[in-house]
Design an enzyme around this catalytic site. Structure first.
Site, PDB file in Angstrom:
ATOM      1  N   GLU A 154       0.755  -1.168   0.335  1.00 42.21           N
ATOM      2  CA  GLU A 154       0.028  -0.311  -0.290  1.00 42.21           C
ATOM      3  C   GLU A 154       0.756   1.355  -0.017  1.00 42.21           C
ATOM      4  OE1 GLU A 154      -2.806   1.747  -0.337  1.00 42.21           O
ATOM      5  OE2 GLU A 154      -4.680  -0.007   0.568  1.00 42.21           O
ATOM      6  N   ASP A 179      -5.045   5.129   6.427  1.00 46.27           N
ATOM      7  CA  ASP A 179      -5.887   6.550   6.137  1.00 46.27           C
ATOM      8  C   ASP A 179      -6.682   5.887   7.985  1.00 46.27           C
ATOM      9  OD1 ASP A 179      -6.194   8.716   7.167  1.00 46.27           O
ATOM     10  OD2 ASP A 179      -7.370   9.048   5.404  1.00 46.27           O
ATOM     11  N   GLY A 183      -7.751   2.694   7.622  1.00 46.99           N
ATOM     12  CA  GLY A 183      -7.258   1.602   7.694  1.00 46.99           C
ATOM     13  C   GLY A 183      -9.168   0.014   6.765  1.00 46.99           C
ATOM     14  N   THR A 221      -9.659   0.880   3.541  1.00 46.05           N
ATOM     15  CA  THR A 221      -9.383  -0.043   2.387  1.00 46.05           C
ATOM     16  C   THR A 221      -8.033  -1.917   2.780  1.00 46.05           C
ATOM     17  OG1 THR A 221      -9.495   2.480   1.252  1.00 46.05           O
ATOM     18  CG2 THR A 221      -8.204  -0.076  -0.071  1.00 46.05           C
ATOM     19  N   LYS A 269      -1.320   6.669   9.142  1.00 42.14           N
ATOM     20  CA  LYS A 269      -1.444   7.645  10.007  1.00 42.14           C
ATOM     21  C   LYS A 269      -2.321   6.830  10.712  1.00 42.14           C
ATOM     22  CE  LYS A 269      -2.543  10.347   5.961  1.00 42.14           C
ATOM     23  NZ  LYS A 269      -3.979  11.623   5.020  1.00 42.14           N
ATOM     24  N   ASP A 272      -2.213  10.911  -4.604  1.00 38.12           N
ATOM     25  CA  ASP A 272      -2.804  11.698  -5.423  1.00 38.12           C
ATOM     26  C   ASP A 272      -3.151  12.934  -4.518  1.00 38.12           C
ATOM     27  OD1 ASP A 272      -4.598   9.938  -5.302  1.00 38.12           O
ATOM     28  OD2 ASP A 272      -5.771  11.397  -6.183  1.00 38.12           O
TER      29      ASP A 272
HETATM   30  P1  IMP Z   1      -8.336   4.490   3.494  1.00 32.12           P
HETATM   31  O1  IMP Z   1      -8.812   5.351   4.517  1.00 32.12           O
HETATM   32  O2  IMP Z   1      -6.634   3.651   5.012  1.00 32.12           O
HETATM   33  O3  IMP Z   1      -9.129   3.109   3.462  1.00 32.12           O
HETATM   34  O4  IMP Z   1      -7.653   5.055   2.992  1.00 32.12           O
HETATM   35  C1  IMP Z   1      -8.689   5.474   1.579  1.00 32.12           C
HETATM   36  C2  IMP Z   1      -7.747   5.928   0.776  1.00 32.12           C
HETATM   37  O5  IMP Z   1      -7.158   7.764   0.454  1.00 32.12           O
HETATM   38  C3  IMP Z   1      -5.832   5.471   0.250  1.00 32.12           C
HETATM   39  O6  IMP Z   1      -5.952   3.962  -0.420  1.00 32.12           O
HETATM   40  C4  IMP Z   1      -5.387   6.553  -0.216  1.00 32.12           C
HETATM   41  O7  IMP Z   1      -6.134   6.379  -1.612  1.00 32.12           O
HETATM   42  C5  IMP Z   1      -6.711   7.398   0.020  1.00 32.12           C
HETATM   43  N1  IMP Z   1      -5.332   8.688   1.029  1.00 32.12           N
HETATM   44  C6  IMP Z   1      -5.544   8.456   2.014  1.00 32.12           C
HETATM   45  N2  IMP Z   1      -4.928   9.887   2.857  1.00 32.12           N
HETATM   46  C7  IMP Z   1      -4.119  10.102   1.886  1.00 32.12           C
HETATM   47  C8  IMP Z   1      -3.514  11.371   1.746  1.00 32.12           C
HETATM   48  O8  IMP Z   1      -2.999  11.731   3.382  1.00 32.12           O
HETATM   49  N3  IMP Z   1      -3.150  11.283   0.632  1.00 32.12           N
HETATM   50  C9  IMP Z   1      -3.432  11.106  -0.440  1.00 32.12           C
HETATM   51  N4  IMP Z   1      -3.503   9.911  -0.758  1.00 32.12           N
HETATM   52  C10 IMP Z   1      -4.750   9.271   0.731  1.00 32.12           C
HETATM   53 MG    MG Z   2      -6.302   9.399  -4.192  1.00 32.59          MG
END
Ligand code: IMP
Ligand code: MG
Length: 184
Positions: free
Chosen positions: A106, A110, A112, A114, A138, A166
């Site tokens: 990965e 963020d 978690g 995903t 994070k 991105d």
């Molecule tokens: P999750 O909240 O862990 O499911 O993260 C979801 C997705 O949000 C990640 O896989 C990234 O694609 C995107 N993401 C979260 N935080 C950031 C960031 O600070 N910069 C860019 N993409 C982010």
């Molecule tokens: Mg993104």
């Protein structure tokens, strides 16, 4: 006039958070640790698109042993104005993962969500082992406890771009990690 609008749309104030040298050093350490554990296991690195792109390319080039690669994609959609967004996994996996040693790669974790979804999806394929490696994490944002094998860098609850990550699909080609500054 038009170019002013374009500038406002694409310009994003940011500063360098982690420079190329630091990234390179850390990725080399991560590859070393992976090599110690997986060099005789023919692992499958499963990259999570698109954020894994640059990290995975650098990581596998420092792993000097036989390995295979595969990709999975995850997109989250928001239904209306509610906070109940949902996640769709995609990617035509042609690699049989049953009884294989799988390393999920990965770019950033963020909340978690995903990673949780991908872990439970891949678990169904009965791999011999399943681990998660991320360049950035994070920890303050995690929704649930998450077992992460390797973290490149832990950062705060800030928005970062570059090195594959991105902002509205742009900035993935920045060679370092930038922190987006609050627009005042
Ligand atoms: P999750 O909240 O862990 O499911 O993260 C979801 C997705 O949000 C990640 O896989 C990234 O694609 C995107 N993401 C979260 N935080 C950031 C960031 O600070 N910069 C860019 N993409 C982010
Ligand atoms: Mg993104």
């Amino acid at each position: 006039m038009e170019s002013d609008i374009l500038e406002k749309k694409t310009k994003l104030p940011f500063e360098v958070l982690i420079d190329q040298e630091k990234i390179h050093k850390r990725v080399a350490e991560m590859a070393e640790e992976i090599t110690r554990e997986y060099s005789d296991k023919l692992p499958v690195f499963v990259g999570v698109l698109k954020g894994c792109l640059i990290f995975m390319a650098d990581l596998i080039r420092q792993c000097n042993f036989p390995l295979e690669i595969e990709f999975i994609s995850a997109s989250s959609y928001r239904k209306g104005t509610g906070s109940n967004d949902f996640l769709v996994l995609g990617g035509a996996s042609t690699t049989e993962l049953k009884d294989r040693h799988v390393i999920i790669v990965e770019g950033i974790i963020d909340s978690g969500r995903t990673a949780e979804a991908i872990l439970s999806h891949l678990k169904l394929m009965e791999p011999a082992s399943l681990e998660l490696v991320t360049l950035l994490d994070k920890p303050g944002s995690h929704r649930n406890r998450l077992d992460i094998k390797q973290i490149g860098f832990s950062i705060g609850n800030e928005f970062v771009i570059g090195y594959g990550l991105d902002n509205t699909q742009k900035f993935r080609n920045l060679p370092y990690i930038g922190r987006v500054l609050d627009e005042k």
